[in-house]
Design an enzyme around this catalytic site. Sequence first.
Site, short mmCIF file in Angstrom:
data_model
loop_
_atom_site.label_atom_id
_atom_site.label_comp_id
_atom_site.label_asym_id
_atom_site.label_seq_id
_atom_site.Cartn_x
_atom_site.Cartn_y
_atom_site.Cartn_z
N HIS A 101 -34.84 -20.23 1.23
CA HIS A 101 -34.19 -18.99 1.28
C HIS A 101 -33.24 -19.19 -0.16
O HIS A 101 -33.46 -17.90 -0.86
CB HIS A 101 -33.16 -18.72 2.51
CG HIS A 101 -32.50 -17.99 2.31
ND1 HIS A 101 -32.66 -16.44 2.71
CD2 HIS A 101 -31.11 -17.93 1.77
CE1 HIS A 101 -31.55 -15.69 2.61
NE2 HIS A 101 -30.74 -16.27 2.11
N GLU A 102 -32.65 -20.17 -0.41
CA GLU A 102 -32.03 -20.10 -1.68
C GLU A 102 -32.78 -19.76 -3.02
O GLU A 102 -32.34 -19.35 -4.08
CB GLU A 102 -31.14 -21.38 -1.81
CG GLU A 102 -29.90 -21.76 -0.55
CD GLU A 102 -29.12 -20.39 -0.31
OE1 GLU A 102 -28.89 -19.79 -1.15
OE2 GLU A 102 -28.63 -20.00 0.75
N HIS A 105 -33.21 -16.19 -3.53
CA HIS A 105 -32.23 -15.70 -4.41
C HIS A 105 -32.43 -15.92 -5.55
O HIS A 105 -32.30 -15.07 -6.66
CB HIS A 105 -31.09 -16.16 -4.00
CG HIS A 105 -30.34 -15.64 -2.72
ND1 HIS A 105 -30.41 -14.45 -2.23
CD2 HIS A 105 -29.82 -16.31 -1.73
CE1 HIS A 105 -29.99 -14.29 -1.25
NE2 HIS A 105 -29.55 -15.34 -0.75
#
Length: 232
Positions: A101-102, A105
């Site tokens: 998920h990071e 980004h």
Amino acid sequence: MPYMFFDKTYILIIIGVAISAWASSYVNSTYRKYEKVSNKKGLKASDVARLILRDANINGVPVQEISGDLTDNYNSHTKIVSLSERVSESRSVSAIGVAAHECGHAIQDDVAYMPLKLRGALVPVVNFGSKISIPLILIGAIFFSSSPLLVTIGIWCFALTFLFQVVTLPVEFNASRRALAVLAENQALDDEELEMARKVLTAAALTYVAAAVASLLQVIRLVILFGGNRRD
């Protein structure tokens, strides 16, 4: 001046706190459930993060370990993916989902994803607005007959927090979609593990929805408390 400290509108705050508490509890329980499941390939979350960045042709974005529990983040200013101690060296499906998920980004930043850029631009504005909103409202309420404009400005400044939460929603949901797509493409997780990671990221996304709802309820409360008086 409205009687601020003991009024029925506190129910809105209580509802917001309850929703946020439920969302936090749900994401923690979901994370713990799949934290017990190690991925079949034996990959560490930090290794998967580096693989994702490599496959996305993103160079110069290091993956580092930081202290704290689930303090994972991507900083678009320093271009660093930071994974918490609990996540970085873990081989669990939960940890890999969070790490991916990071990295989602980081991919957003690399492709100049507009909602991410907008959220970044809003940070200093929201921080300033949140600091001056309550003082403006209180000053405007005390000197209401001569300063109704201050209350209006104060409420709008406070509402910036809600705007920030709304802008955050597509950023977080999109990062999760990108993460799951990359995990499926590079086969870091099989189909069964991918579904587990999806549940972890969906639970995490609910915390942002809860934060947006809580912010909206706070804005509604301020409008109820002070909105009517502007017409007096």
